[in-house]
Design a protein around this motif. Structure first.
Motif, PDB file in Angstrom:
ATOM      1  N   SER A 326      -4.251  -4.087   4.894  1.00 22.07           N
ATOM      2  CA  SER A 326      -4.209  -5.551   5.720  1.00 22.07           C
ATOM      3  C   SER A 326      -3.407  -5.615   6.518  1.00 22.07           C
ATOM      4  O   SER A 326      -3.073  -6.652   7.077  1.00 22.07           O
ATOM      5  CB  SER A 326      -3.809  -6.476   4.274  1.00 22.07           C
ATOM      6  N   PHE A 328      -2.746  -6.972   9.757  1.00 20.67           N
ATOM      7  CA  PHE A 328      -3.440  -7.972  10.785  1.00 20.67           C
ATOM      8  C   PHE A 328      -3.191  -7.902  12.631  1.00 20.67           C
ATOM      9  O   PHE A 328      -2.087  -7.081  12.859  1.00 20.67           O
ATOM     10  CB  PHE A 328      -3.698  -9.115  10.757  1.00 20.67           C
ATOM     11  N   CYS A 347     -16.509  -8.895  17.109  1.00 24.38           N
ATOM     12  CA  CYS A 347     -15.775  -8.879  16.055  1.00 24.38           C
ATOM     13  C   CYS A 347     -16.240  -7.383  14.600  1.00 24.38           C
ATOM     14  O   CYS A 347     -15.876  -6.793  13.843  1.00 24.38           O
ATOM     15  CB  CYS A 347     -15.433  -9.891  15.130  1.00 24.38           C
ATOM     16  N   ILE A 351     -14.318  -4.413  12.486  1.00 23.38           N
ATOM     17  CA  ILE A 351     -14.438  -4.593  11.482  1.00 23.38           C
ATOM     18  C   ILE A 351     -14.945  -3.547  10.568  1.00 23.38           C
ATOM     19  O   ILE A 351     -14.606  -2.005   9.894  1.00 23.38           O
ATOM     20  CB  ILE A 351     -14.892  -6.151  10.556  1.00 23.38           C
ATOM     21  N   ASN A 357     -10.615  -3.611   3.943  1.00 20.97           N
ATOM     22  CA  ASN A 357     -10.009  -3.927   3.576  1.00 20.97           C
ATOM     23  C   ASN A 357      -7.554  -3.646   4.109  1.00 20.97           C
ATOM     24  O   ASN A 357      -6.760  -3.885   4.021  1.00 20.97           O
ATOM     25  CB  ASN A 357      -9.096  -4.239   1.865  1.00 20.97           C
ATOM     26  N   ARG A 360      -7.150  -6.577   9.475  1.00 22.79           N
ATOM     27  CA  ARG A 360      -8.039  -7.882   9.129  1.00 22.79           C
ATOM     28  C   ARG A 360      -7.982  -8.509  10.739  1.00 22.79           C
ATOM     29  O   ARG A 360      -6.880  -8.136  11.690  1.00 22.79           O
ATOM     30  CB  ARG A 360      -7.136  -9.141   8.479  1.00 22.79           C
ATOM     31  N   GLN A 384     -14.680 -16.688  10.744  1.00 19.16           N
ATOM     32  CA  GLN A 384     -14.243 -17.292   8.897  1.00 19.16           C
ATOM     33  C   GLN A 384     -14.718 -16.150   7.468  1.00 19.16           C
ATOM     34  O   GLN A 384     -14.789 -15.879   7.276  1.00 19.16           O
ATOM     35  CB  GLN A 384     -13.326 -18.783   8.358  1.00 19.16           C
ATOM     36  N   GLY A 387     -14.415 -13.232   6.963  1.00 25.66           N
ATOM     37  CA  GLY A 387     -12.822 -12.451   7.140  1.00 25.66           C
ATOM     38  C   GLY A 387     -11.725 -13.076   7.905  1.00 25.66           C
ATOM     39  O   GLY A 387     -10.966 -12.493   8.085  1.00 25.66           O
ATOM     40  N   ILE A 388     -12.847 -13.356   9.158  1.00 29.96           N
ATOM     41  CA  ILE A 388     -11.711 -13.502  10.135  1.00 29.96           C
ATOM     42  C   ILE A 388     -10.233 -14.799   9.938  1.00 29.96           C
ATOM     43  O   ILE A 388     -11.028 -15.374   9.566  1.00 29.96           O
ATOM     44  CB  ILE A 388     -12.686 -13.670  11.175  1.00 29.96           C
ATOM     45  N   ARG A 389      -9.283 -14.254  10.265  1.00 31.43           N
ATOM     46  CA  ARG A 389      -8.509 -15.538  10.593  1.00 31.43           C
ATOM     47  C   ARG A 389      -8.175 -15.963  11.087  1.00 31.43           C
ATOM     48  O   ARG A 389      -8.716 -15.527  12.572  1.00 31.43           O
ATOM     49  CB  ARG A 389      -6.849 -15.223  10.018  1.00 31.43           C
ATOM     50  N   ASN A 411      -5.840 -20.925  10.030  1.00 27.83           N
ATOM     51  CA  ASN A 411      -5.412 -20.195   9.036  1.00 27.83           C
ATOM     52  C   ASN A 411      -3.751 -19.943   9.451  1.00 27.83           C
ATOM     53  O   ASN A 411      -2.650 -19.925   8.371  1.00 27.83           O
ATOM     54  CB  ASN A 411      -5.786 -18.464   8.639  1.00 27.83           C
TER      55      ASN A 411
END
Ligand code: C2E
Ligand code: CA
Ligand code: CA
Length: 493
Positions: A326, A328, A347, A351, A357, A360, A384, A387-389, A411
Motif C-alpha cells: 500500500s 502511496f 488516475c 491504478i 492494493n 495508493r 475518493q 480510493g484516492i486520498r 485525509n
C-alpha cells in the motif's frame, strides 16, 4: 533583433539615396526645360522684332493693301499671331483687329510696356498674350503671341505647373494661370533670365522637391515597419518562456523526481511525493519553482501533469514488487485541474497499471482549491470513491479561513516546511506547529510534516503524534533509480 535594425537602417539609407538621385534628376530636367522656354521666347521675340522692323519701314502705306501683306507675314510666322500699326494712339492697320472698332484703351492695354502680359479682348474666355512693341516717334508697331504655346517647347509636361514666364509683376503659367509676384516666396524660386528681353522663366523648385519627395512617406513606412517589428519582438520576448514551456511539454522534457516519505518512528517507508523537474537540454535540471507558476497560468500544467503521471507509472512498474505494501504515491495537483475530467481517468489508468492494493494515490491540493465548496465536494467524492486520498498541501501558508475544513473529508494534512523550520529544538514549544497538529487531529486527518531536516525536528514532531515525515533528513528528491536504491538499502523493515 540587431539584424532587423541594421536592415531597417540600410533600407532607409537606400531609399534616401534614391530619393536624392530622383529629386536631383528632376531638378536638372526642369532647369533644362526652363532654359528651353527662355530660348523659345527669345527667338519668338526676335521674330516679332524682325516683323515689327519690317512693318515699321513701310508704315506709311495705305492699310487697304498693307493689311493683306500683314496677314501673310503672320501666316508665315512661327509665333506671332497678330501685328498692328498704331499712330498717335489710334490703330491704323492690323493683321487681325478691326481697326474701326478698336478703341484706344484696348490699344494701350497691348502696349503698356515694351513687353507685357495682356489678354485677348475678343474671346469669351480671355487668352493670355505676350505683347511686344517698338516705338518710333508717333508710330508704334506691336505684335501679340499666345503665351501658353511657348510651354509646348519644354521637353516634358510633368513639371510644367511649376514653371512660369515672369514678365513684370505678373507671371503666366503653362495652362494660363496667373501668379502675382507679391504672392510668392522668392526663396523657393529659381530664375532663368533672358539676356535679350525683359523677362525670365521662374521655376518653383521647392514644389518640385516636395511633389517628388518620397522621404516622408518612406520615413512613415519605415517607422510603421519599425513599430510593428518592435511589437512583434516584444510579443516574442514576452511569450518566449511560454513557447519554451510548450516545446518542452511536447518533447517530454518534464520528468518526475521522487522524495521518500517515512513513518515518524522511522521504521518504514510509506510513500513518495512526485516532484516535477524540467530536464532542460541546455540548462540541465530546472527547479519547479521556475516553471510551475507559468505552467498554471498557461494551463500547460494539465498536459504536463498527465505526462508526469504516465511517466511515474512506467518508472514504478518494474519495482512494484519491491515496494512496501500500500505504498502511496503523492501527486501535486494545481488549482483548476481537479475539474478536468481527464484527471480522474488518468488516475484510474494509473491504478489499473498495478496489482490491487499495491499502491495508493494521494492528490496534494492547496487550500485555495477548496473555496468553491459545492463543486469541490462533488469532485472530491469522485476521486475518493475510487480510493484516492486527498491531502491539503502547504497548510497555513495561503487561505486562512479554516471554516472550509468542516465541509470536506480530507485525509491528510501536510505541515509546510516554513512551519517545520521554526522548530529549532525538541524541547522548545513551537506554537504554530502545535496548533496545526491539534487542528489536524481534531479533524481526524493524518499528518505529514515536510521539510524535516534535523533530528530535533523529527523528535519534536514524533512526540506530538505526527505520523509521517518528509525531508532532507531522510531523503532528498531524486530520480527513480536513486530513490529505489535508498528505499532498498535503507529498507526500514
Ligand atoms: P511542495 O509541494 O511544497 O513540495 C515540497 C518542496 O519542498 C519540494 O521542492 C521539495 O524538494 C522541498 N523539500 C522537501 N524536503 C525538504 C527539506 O528538508 N528542506 C528543504 N529546504 N526543502 C525540502 P521542489 O521539488 O522544488 O518543489 C517546489 C514546489 O513546486 C512544490 O512544493 C510544489 O508546490 C511545486 N511542484 C513540484 N512538482 C509539481 C508538480 O508536478 N505539479 C504541481 N502542480 N506542482 C509541483
Ligand atoms: Ca506537495
Ligand atoms: Ca510545501
Amino acid at each position: 533583433m540587431l539584424l532587423f535594425f541594421l536592415l531597417l537602417v540600410i533600407a532607409l539609407l537606400i531609399v534616401l539615396y534614391y530619393d536624392y538621385k530622383i529629386i536631383e534628376g528632376h531638378r536638372l530636367q526642369v532647369y533644362k526645360g526652363a532654359q528651353v522656354i527662355v530660348d523659345t521666347l527669345d527667338s519668338a521675340l526676335d521674330e516679332s522684332s524682325n516683323i515689327i522692323k519690317d512693318v515699321m519701314s513701310s508704315k506709311n502705306e495705305a492699310c487697304g493693301t498693307k493689311q493683306q501683306q500683314l496677314v501673310r507675314t503672320i501666316e508665315s510666322s512661327n509665333w506671332v499671331r497678330s501685328v498692328s500699326i498704331v499712330y498717335d494712339g489710334h490703330m491704323v492697320c492690323s493683321s487681325f483687329f478691326d481697326i474701326n472698332n478698336e478703341n484706344d484703351a484696348n490699344i494701350k492695354h497691348y502696349t503698356r510696356n515694351q513687353l507685357n502680359l495682356s489678354f485677348t479682348r475678343f474671346l469669351a474666355i480671355p487668352k493670355p498674350l505676350i505683347s511686344y512693341h517698338i516705338k518710333e516717334g508717333n508710330w508704334v508697331v506691336f505684335t501679340n503671341m499666345f503665351a501658353t504655346t511657348l510651354f509646348k517647347e519644354a521637353p516634358f509636361d510633368q513639371f510644367l505647373n511649376n514653371i512660369y514666364i515672369a514678365i513684370g509683376d505678373e507671371w503666366i503659367g503653362s495652362s494660363g494661370q496667373i501668379l502675382s509676384k507679391k504672392n510668392i516666396n522668392p526663396e523657393e524660386w529659381i530664375f532663368f533670365k533672358s539676356k535679350k528681353y525683359p523677362f525670365s522663366v521662374a521655376v518653383n523648385y521647392a514644389a518640385i522637391q516636395e511633389k517628388h519627395n518620397t522621404v516622408w512617406p518612406t520615413i512613415t513606412i519605415v517607422s510603421i515597419v519599425f513599430i510593428l517589428g518592435m511589437l512583434v519582438i516584444l510579443y516574442m520576448v514576452l511569450t518566449a518562456p511560454q513557447r519554451a514551456l510548450l516545446r518542452a511539454v511536447k518533447r517530454n522534457e518534464f520528468i518526475p523526481y521522487y522524495q521518500l516519505i517515512s513513518s515518524s518512528d522511522s521504521v518504514r517507508w510509506t510513500g513518495i511525493e512526485v516532484l516535477a523537474r524540467w530536464q532542460h537540454p541546455k540548462r540541465g535540471l530546472v527547479s519547479p519553482i521556475e516553471f510551475i507558476e507559468l505552467a498554471e497560468r498557461t494551463k500547460l500544467i494539465i498536459p504536463m501533469t498527465k505526462r508526469i503521471i504516465d511517466r511515474v507509472a512506467k518508472d514504478i512498474a518494474p519495482h512494484i514488487s519491491q515496494l512496501p505494501h500500500s505504498f502511496f504515491i503523492s501527486f501535486n495537483i494545481s488549482a483548476g485541474h481537479l475539474e478536468d475530467k481527464k484527471l480522474l481517468n488518468n488516475c484510474k489508468t494509473f491504478i489499473a497499471a498495478f496489482p490491487p492494493n499495491t499502491i495508493r494515490i494521494v492528490l496534494e491540493l492547496t487550500e485555495n482549491q477548496f473555496l468553491d465548496s459545492k463543486k469541490v465536494v462533488r469532485l472530491l467524492k469522485e476521486f475518493q470513491d475510487i480510493g484516492i486520498r486527498i491531502a491539503i498541501d502547504d497548510f497555513g501558508t495561503g487561505y486562512s479561513n479554516l471554516a472550509y475544513l468542516n465541509q470536506y473529508h480530507i485525509n491528510h494534512l501536510k505541515i509546510d516546511k516554513t512551519f517545520v523550520s521554526k522548530i529549532t529544538s525538541a524541547d522548545e514549544s513551537c506554537y504554530l506547529v502545535d496548533t496545526i497538529i491539534n487542528l489536524a487531529k481534531s479533524m481526524d486527518m493524518h499528518i505529514i510534516a515536510e521539510g524535516v531536516e534535523t533530528e530535533a525536528q523529527l523528535r519534536y514532531l514524533r512526540e506530538r503524534g505526527v505520523e509521517y515525515i518528509q525531508g532532507f533528513l531522510f531523503h532528498k528528491p531524486s530520480n527513480i533509480d536513486d530513490m529505489m536504491a535508498v528505499l532498498l538499502t535503507r529498507n526500514k523493515r
